[in-house]
Design an enzyme around this catalytic site. Structure first.
Site, PDB file in Angstrom:
ATOM      1  N   ASP A  48     -54.349  -4.891  -1.926  1.00 37.17           N
ATOM      2  CA  ASP A  48     -53.252  -4.705  -2.877  1.00 37.17           C
ATOM      3  C   ASP A  48     -52.446  -3.448  -2.563  1.00 37.17           C
ATOM      4  OD1 ASP A  48     -54.100  -6.949  -4.269  1.00 37.17           O
ATOM      5  OD2 ASP A  48     -55.318  -5.781  -5.676  1.00 37.17           O
ATOM      6  N   TYR A 106     -66.263  -2.683  -0.235  1.00 37.44           N
ATOM      7  CA  TYR A 106     -65.252  -1.763  -0.760  1.00 37.44           C
ATOM      8  C   TYR A 106     -65.943  -0.516  -1.313  1.00 37.44           C
ATOM      9  CZ  TYR A 106     -61.435  -5.214  -0.678  1.00 37.44           C
ATOM     10  OH  TYR A 106     -60.475  -6.112  -0.299  1.00 37.44           O
TER      11      TYR A 106
END
Length: 259
Positions: A48, A106
């Site tokens: 994103d 992540y």
């Protein structure tokens, strides 16, 4: 195939968004310049806007006589300082990075200090409240395994909205598996490391925001059970800012596509 690292601060994310520039736009332009071809890469993870990466991958087809392992050096001479090619190599022609099974990891970083530090501002979310990471660790255990993570997806997700409009079973989209969550604190940086088989739109940032509320003693660790059962975004915690999130690693399983 190229392995890419980038500081996502100045970009729309991996993909183009409206008039904003995505990481892939920059990479497409530089490979096209190097090969004198119209190149369109296929990325593994569509990070994103504002999210960083230590490891993302992309593939492209070319008829150029540049050797596969030389693209690292050719492209790094053309790319801006906030994007770098870490490795380049040849893969089988039928390999598709988004269709091949992969483990994605992540890391979300929280700068937990009474005083904001501008040096850490780019890559961590500042929180000045006291945080109990033991509570966060206890809560994270309820997220391990395969679950319907509908409470942890931004409801504006295009794929979710499409599934709802077509009256599909949304659990086919929102069911994911988390393999591990590791939370630790080094000096004033709290790191939340999450590994899974795939993640929904804003899923990692919502999970970390939920764990943060528990660490701030606003909720109890076992509240995760009810949040999962509700399957409704309004029951989960904050969506933390993108700047604290880094795509740390992608591991393809099996790794049988490299030539």
């Amino acid at each position: 195939m190229i392995k890419i690292a980038y500081d996502g601060t100045n970009y729309n994310g991996w993909q183009t968004g409206g008039t904003n520039i995505g990481i892939e736009d920059i990479i497409n332009a530089k490979i096209s310049k190097a090969t004198n071809e119209n190149i369109k890469v296929i990325g593994t993870s569509r990070t994103d806007s504002g999210v960083h990466a230590n490891c993302n991958y992309a593939v492209f087809d070319t008829e150029s006589d540049i050797k596969a392992d030389k693209y690292t050096y050719v492209l790094n001479n053309l790319l801006p300082n906030d994007i770098s090619i870490l490795k380049s190599f040849e893969v089988k022609p039928d390999f598709h990075p988004r269709k091949h099974s992969a483990k994605k990891t992540y890391i979300y970083r929280i700068h937990n200090s009474k005083i904001r530090n501008p040096i850490k501002e780019h890559f961590a979310h500042h929180v000045y409240y006291d945080i109990d990471i033991d509570k966060m660790i206890s809560a994270s255990k309820y997220l391990i395994g395969k679950h319907d993570f509908k409470s942890f997806i931004n409801p504006e997700s295009q794929i979710l909205q499409y599934a709802i409009s077509q009256k599909y079973d949304t659990s086919d989209i929102t069911t994911k598996e988390i393999y591990s969550i590791d939370i630790d604190k080094l000096d004033d940086i709290i790191s939340i490391k999450i590994c899974g088989n795939g993640f929904l739109y804003h899923m990692v940032r919502i999970i970390c925001g939920t764990l943060l509320k528990i660490g701030m003693k606003m909720w109890e660790p076992d509240s995760i059970i009810e949040i999962l059962e509700k399957k409704d975004r309004k029951y989960a915690g904050f969506t933390l800012p993108a700047k604290g999130l880094t795509l740390e690693n992608i591991e393809f399983v099996p790794c049988d596509f490299i030539i």
